[in-house]
Design a protein around this motif. Structure first.
Motif, PDB file in Angstrom:
ATOM      1  N   ILE A  37      55.129  54.983  33.541  1.00 54.61           N
ATOM      2  CA  ILE A  37      53.882  54.473  34.132  1.00 54.61           C
ATOM      3  C   ILE A  37      53.313  55.593  34.994  1.00 54.61           C
ATOM      4  CG2 ILE A  37      52.961  52.849  35.830  1.00 54.61           C
ATOM      5  CD1 ILE A  37      55.018  50.806  34.797  1.00 54.61           C
ATOM      6  N   SER A  38      52.051  56.006  34.700  1.00 54.73           N
ATOM      7  CA  SER A  38      51.471  57.115  35.464  1.00 54.73           C
ATOM      8  C   SER A  38      49.997  56.830  35.739  1.00 54.73           C
ATOM      9  CB  SER A  38      51.622  58.417  34.663  1.00 54.73           C
ATOM     10  OG  SER A  38      50.927  58.287  33.429  1.00 54.73           O
ATOM     11  N   GLY A  39      49.331  57.758  36.405  1.00 58.70           N
ATOM     12  CA  GLY A  39      47.887  57.696  36.654  1.00 58.70           C
ATOM     13  C   GLY A  39      47.440  56.357  37.211  1.00 58.70           C
ATOM     14  N   GLY A  40      46.316  55.850  36.660  1.00 58.27           N
ATOM     15  CA  GLY A  40      45.719  54.612  37.152  1.00 58.27           C
ATOM     16  C   GLY A  40      46.615  53.395  36.975  1.00 58.27           C
ATOM     17  N   MET A  41      47.649  53.511  36.124  1.00 63.87           N
ATOM     18  CA  MET A  41      48.547  52.365  35.933  1.00 63.87           C
ATOM     19  C   MET A  41      49.477  52.177  37.145  1.00 63.87           C
ATOM     20  SD  MET A  41      49.053  49.853  33.964  1.00 63.87           S
ATOM     21  CE  MET A  41      48.146  50.110  32.466  1.00 63.87           C
ATOM     22  N   ILE A  42      49.654  53.249  37.950  1.00 66.52           N
ATOM     23  CA  ILE A  42      50.554  53.139  39.113  1.00 66.52           C
ATOM     24  C   ILE A  42      49.998  52.131  40.140  1.00 66.52           C
ATOM     25  CG2 ILE A  42      51.668  54.360  41.045  1.00 66.52           C
ATOM     26  CD1 ILE A  42      51.768  56.850  39.257  1.00 66.52           C
ATOM     27  N   PRO A  43      48.751  52.331  40.655  1.00 65.67           N
ATOM     28  CA  PRO A  43      48.251  51.329  41.610  1.00 65.67           C
ATOM     29  C   PRO A  43      48.180  49.928  41.005  1.00 65.67           C
ATOM     30  CG  PRO A  43      46.533  52.946  41.072  1.00 65.67           C
ATOM     31  CD  PRO A  43      47.821  53.461  40.509  1.00 65.67           C
ATOM     32  N   LYS A  44      47.968  49.870  39.690  1.00 65.16           N
ATOM     33  CA  LYS A  44      47.890  48.559  39.033  1.00 65.16           C
ATOM     34  C   LYS A  44      49.235  47.822  39.137  1.00 65.16           C
ATOM     35  CE  LYS A  44      45.067  49.253  35.472  1.00 65.16           C
ATOM     36  NZ  LYS A  44      43.865  48.997  36.263  1.00 65.16           N
ATOM     37  N   VAL A  45      50.299  48.504  38.757  1.00 64.77           N
ATOM     38  CA  VAL A  45      51.616  47.855  38.769  1.00 64.77           C
ATOM     39  C   VAL A  45      52.091  47.623  40.210  1.00 64.77           C
ATOM     40  CG1 VAL A  45      54.037  48.135  38.088  1.00 64.77           C
ATOM     41  CG2 VAL A  45      52.216  48.681  36.470  1.00 64.77           C
ATOM     42  N   GLU A  46      51.781  48.578  41.102  1.00 64.07           N
ATOM     43  CA  GLU A  46      52.149  48.377  42.516  1.00 64.07           C
ATOM     44  C   GLU A  46      51.457  47.133  43.068  1.00 64.07           C
ATOM     45  OE1 GLU A  46      51.154  52.142  44.283  1.00 64.07           O
ATOM     46  OE2 GLU A  46      53.183  52.942  43.982  1.00 64.07           O
TER      47      GLU A  46
ATOM     48  N   ASP B 209      42.306  47.633  42.129  1.00 65.49           N
ATOM     49  CA  ASP B 209      43.515  46.842  41.858  1.00 65.49           C
ATOM     50  C   ASP B 209      44.157  46.408  43.177  1.00 65.49           C
ATOM     51  OD1 ASP B 209      43.477  47.203  38.990  1.00 65.49           O
ATOM     52  OD2 ASP B 209      44.048  49.269  39.376  1.00 65.49           O
ATOM     53  N   THR B 210      44.277  47.380  44.092  1.00 62.83           N
ATOM     54  CA  THR B 210      44.890  47.107  45.400  1.00 62.83           C
ATOM     55  C   THR B 210      44.104  46.026  46.136  1.00 62.83           C
ATOM     56  OG1 THR B 210      45.344  49.474  45.427  1.00 62.83           O
ATOM     57  CG2 THR B 210      45.798  48.275  47.452  1.00 62.83           C
ATOM     58  N   PHE B 211      42.777  46.140  46.073  1.00 62.21           N
ATOM     59  CA  PHE B 211      41.886  45.180  46.726  1.00 62.21           C
ATOM     60  C   PHE B 211      42.108  43.782  46.127  1.00 62.21           C
ATOM     61  CE2 PHE B 211      37.890  43.069  47.664  1.00 62.21           C
ATOM     62  CZ  PHE B 211      37.423  43.650  48.832  1.00 62.21           C
ATOM     63  N   ALA B 212      42.182  43.722  44.796  1.00 69.98           N
ATOM     64  CA  ALA B 212      42.362  42.429  44.110  1.00 69.98           C
ATOM     65  C   ALA B 212      43.700  41.796  44.495  1.00 69.98           C
ATOM     66  CB  ALA B 212      42.282  42.620  42.600  1.00 69.98           C
ATOM     67  N   GLY B 213      44.733  42.629  44.614  1.00 63.95           N
ATOM     68  CA  GLY B 213      46.060  42.120  44.997  1.00 63.95           C
ATOM     69  C   GLY B 213      46.039  41.528  46.398  1.00 63.95           C
ATOM     70  N   ALA B 214      45.331  42.212  47.309  1.00 66.61           N
ATOM     71  CA  ALA B 214      45.261  41.727  48.695  1.00 66.61           C
ATOM     72  C   ALA B 214      44.510  40.392  48.748  1.00 66.61           C
ATOM     73  CB  ALA B 214      44.570  42.764  49.571  1.00 66.61           C
ATOM     74  N   ILE B 215      43.433  40.280  47.971  1.00 61.75           N
ATOM     75  CA  ILE B 215      42.645  39.041  47.942  1.00 61.75           C
ATOM     76  C   ILE B 215      43.487  37.912  47.338  1.00 61.75           C
ATOM     77  CG2 ILE B 215      40.626  37.917  46.844  1.00 61.75           C
ATOM     78  CD1 ILE B 215      39.727  39.730  49.079  1.00 61.75           C
ATOM     79  N   ALA B 216      44.164  38.213  46.225  1.00 65.21           N
ATOM     80  CA  ALA B 216      44.983  37.190  45.554  1.00 65.21           C
ATOM     81  C   ALA B 216      46.085  36.694  46.498  1.00 65.21           C
ATOM     82  CB  ALA B 216      45.583  37.757  44.270  1.00 65.21           C
ATOM     83  N   GLY B 217      46.710  37.624  47.198  1.00 66.02           N
ATOM     84  CA  GLY B 217      47.783  37.261  48.135  1.00 66.02           C
ATOM     85  C   GLY B 217      47.245  36.379  49.257  1.00 66.02           C
ATOM     86  N   ALA B 218      46.116  36.802  49.854  1.00 69.15           N
ATOM     87  CA  ALA B 218      45.566  36.072  51.006  1.00 69.15           C
ATOM     88  C   ALA B 218      45.087  34.675  50.605  1.00 69.15           C
ATOM     89  CB  ALA B 218      44.410  36.863  51.620  1.00 69.15           C
ATOM     90  N   LEU B 219      44.582  34.540  49.368  1.00 66.71           N
ATOM     91  CA  LEU B 219      44.074  33.225  48.928  1.00 66.71           C
ATOM     92  C   LEU B 219      45.179  32.353  48.331  1.00 66.71           C
ATOM     93  CD1 LEU B 219      40.717  34.219  47.164  1.00 66.71           C
ATOM     94  CD2 LEU B 219      40.948  32.951  49.314  1.00 66.71           C
ATOM     95  N   GLY B 220      46.381  32.897  48.185  1.00 67.67           N
ATOM     96  CA  GLY B 220      47.468  32.155  47.533  1.00 67.67           C
ATOM     97  C   GLY B 220      47.088  31.818  46.094  1.00 67.67           C
ATOM     98  N   ALA B 221      46.570  32.821  45.385  1.00 64.38           N
ATOM     99  CA  ALA B 221      46.106  32.594  44.003  1.00 64.38           C
ATOM    100  C   ALA B 221      47.273  32.203  43.100  1.00 64.38           C
ATOM    101  CB  ALA B 221      45.443  33.862  43.469  1.00 64.38           C
ATOM    102  N   LYS B 222      46.946  31.415  42.074  1.00 62.20           N
ATOM    103  CA  LYS B 222      47.974  31.022  41.112  1.00 62.20           C
ATOM    104  C   LYS B 222      48.202  32.162  40.114  1.00 62.20           C
ATOM    105  CE  LYS B 222      49.199  27.026  38.263  1.00 62.20           C
ATOM    106  NZ  LYS B 222      50.170  26.290  39.074  1.00 62.20           N
ATOM    107  N   ARG B 223      47.128  32.842  39.767  1.00 57.91           N
ATOM    108  CA  ARG B 223      47.216  33.941  38.801  1.00 57.91           C
ATOM    109  C   ARG B 223      46.347  35.101  39.254  1.00 57.91           C
ATOM    110  NH1 ARG B 223      50.994  32.816  36.108  1.00 57.91           N
ATOM    111  NH2 ARG B 223      51.190  32.373  33.879  1.00 57.91           N
ATOM    112  N   LEU B 224      46.831  36.301  38.966  1.00 55.42           N
ATOM    113  CA  LEU B 224      46.016  37.501  39.122  1.00 55.42           C
ATOM    114  C   LEU B 224      45.969  38.174  37.757  1.00 55.42           C
ATOM    115  CD1 LEU B 224      44.627  39.873  40.659  1.00 55.42           C
ATOM    116  CD2 LEU B 224      46.905  40.721  41.213  1.00 55.42           C
TER     117      LEU B 224
END
Ligand SMILES: Nc1ncnc2c1ncn2[C@@H]1O[C@H](COP(=O)(O)OP(=O)(O)O)[C@@H](O)[C@H]1O
Ligand SMILES: CC(=O)N[C@@H](CCC(=O)OP(=O)(O)O)C(=O)O
Length: 299
Positions: free
Chosen positions: A250-259, A201-216
């Motif tokens: 929000i707990s477990g794997g949902m934490i990095p997702k929402v962050e 999730d963290t990796f996807a967020g970094a990629i989306a941010g760097a590419l200026g994605a419209k949607r993640l």
């Protein structure tokens, strides 16, 4: 010659396509990052539907970028090899032996499996990980956990777990817009050498941010963020999401997702959605129909 299906059904199909037009126009030439979670990958039919959706997006003029996870698959391999695995704040504590398995499972078998499904659906997928072209360089991640009884804070050493430090989009810039679909495994080179296991999730967020994605889009195995009575929360603001992490909803794997969602929004991504990837054609439902799915997080 017999018709493939009755005329009224053909009209219905044409109607569906026509109704997708404004959505296609909205995403024309835009980058959409789709994170495909390990839990959502279980079923082969669903994986094939996912691959079709990604190819259809590409065909419709969208630039999809797939980032995949594989937590359960890594877990199964570690168990087979008798290596124990523990999590802290939703992240796998990763020692030297574990990081080798993580790289093998993510950048090896899972990555090529997804590439295979997309290519089978008529696309041209290219499998890469964060190390390729120095795309993602990571720094060591740590987490501070608070003991719920004593309230004492403790810094947890997660081993070879990394957080994206820099993203170089050079390779992706070469790939996007040329009918090629990048499929990325969340393994990164450490800034000081070596390999880091990065939460997908963290990796996807970094990629989306760097590419200026419209949607993640983050595809998982639950309908979205659920409240304490397990009911779907359709919309959340950043402030509301922080509050749900703080009170433990929000707990477990949902934490990095929402962050990740919060990070991506702060980087300028327009909208972030957490949705159930086990629903057939979840990606098309979310992007090309009026029927939004899951939890939409906005600023
Ligand atoms: N409030 C919540 N709403 C929905 N899921 C939650 C919540 N809190 C914790 N979870 C857990 O988070 C999981 C999704 O994260 P994870 O297992 O890492 O999925 P993925 O492999 O798709 O990344 C859900 O299956 C659920 O068990
Ligand atoms: C640091 C960390 O936790 N890395 C994850 C990477 C895979 C992942 O994130 O997979 P899902 O999206 O399927 O959960 C792990 O080792 O499981």
């Amino acid at each position: 010659m017999s018709e493939p299906f009755p005329a009224n059904e053909a009209h219905l199909q044409a109607e569906v396509l026509a109704r997708a037009l404004p959505h296609m126009q909205r995403y024309d030439d835009a980058v959409v990052v789709v994170k495909y979670g390990g839990h959502a990958m279980g079923n082969e039919d669903v994986a094939r539907h996912f691959a079709q959706d990604i190819v259809l997006l590409e065909q419709a003029g969208v630039n999809p970028v797939v980032v995949h996870g594989g937590g359960p698959q890594i877990g199964a391999m570690l168990e087979k090899l008798g290596i124990k695995s523990q999590f802290a704040a939703g992240l796998r504590i990763t020692d030297k032996a574990t990081v080798e398995i993580v790289e093998m499972v993510l950048a090896g078998s899972i990555n090529k499996q997804i590439v295979g499904f997309i290519n089978e659906a008529g696309g041209k997928a290219i499998g890469l990980c964060g190390k390729d072209g120095n795309m993602v360089r990571a720094r060591k991640a740590t987490r501070t956990l608070v003991d719920p009884d004593s309230k004492i804070e403790q810094v947890v050493d997660l081993g070879f777990v990394g957080e994206p430090d820099t993203v170089d989009t050079m390779v992706l810039d070469q790939i996007l817009g040329r009918e090629l679909i990048p499929v990325l495994a969340p393994v990164a080179a450490a800034v000081d050498g070596g390999t880091y296991n990065v939460n997908a999730d963290t990796f996807a967020g970094a990629i989306a941010g760097a590419l200026g994605a419209k949607r993640l889009l983050l595809l998982t195995d639950v309908p979205g963020v659920l409240d304490t009575s397990k009911t779907l929360i359709p919309k959340l603001t950043i402030a509301e999401a922080h509050a749900l992490i703080a009170d433990g909803t929000i707990s477990g794997g949902m934490i990095p997702k929402v962050e990740t969602c919060i990070y991506a929004l702060e980087q300028g991504v327009e909208g972030v959605v957490i949705l159930d990837g086990k629903v057939p054609h979840a990606v098309l439902l979310e992007l090309l129909t009026d029927h939004g799915a899951g939890t939409l997080i906005t600023r």
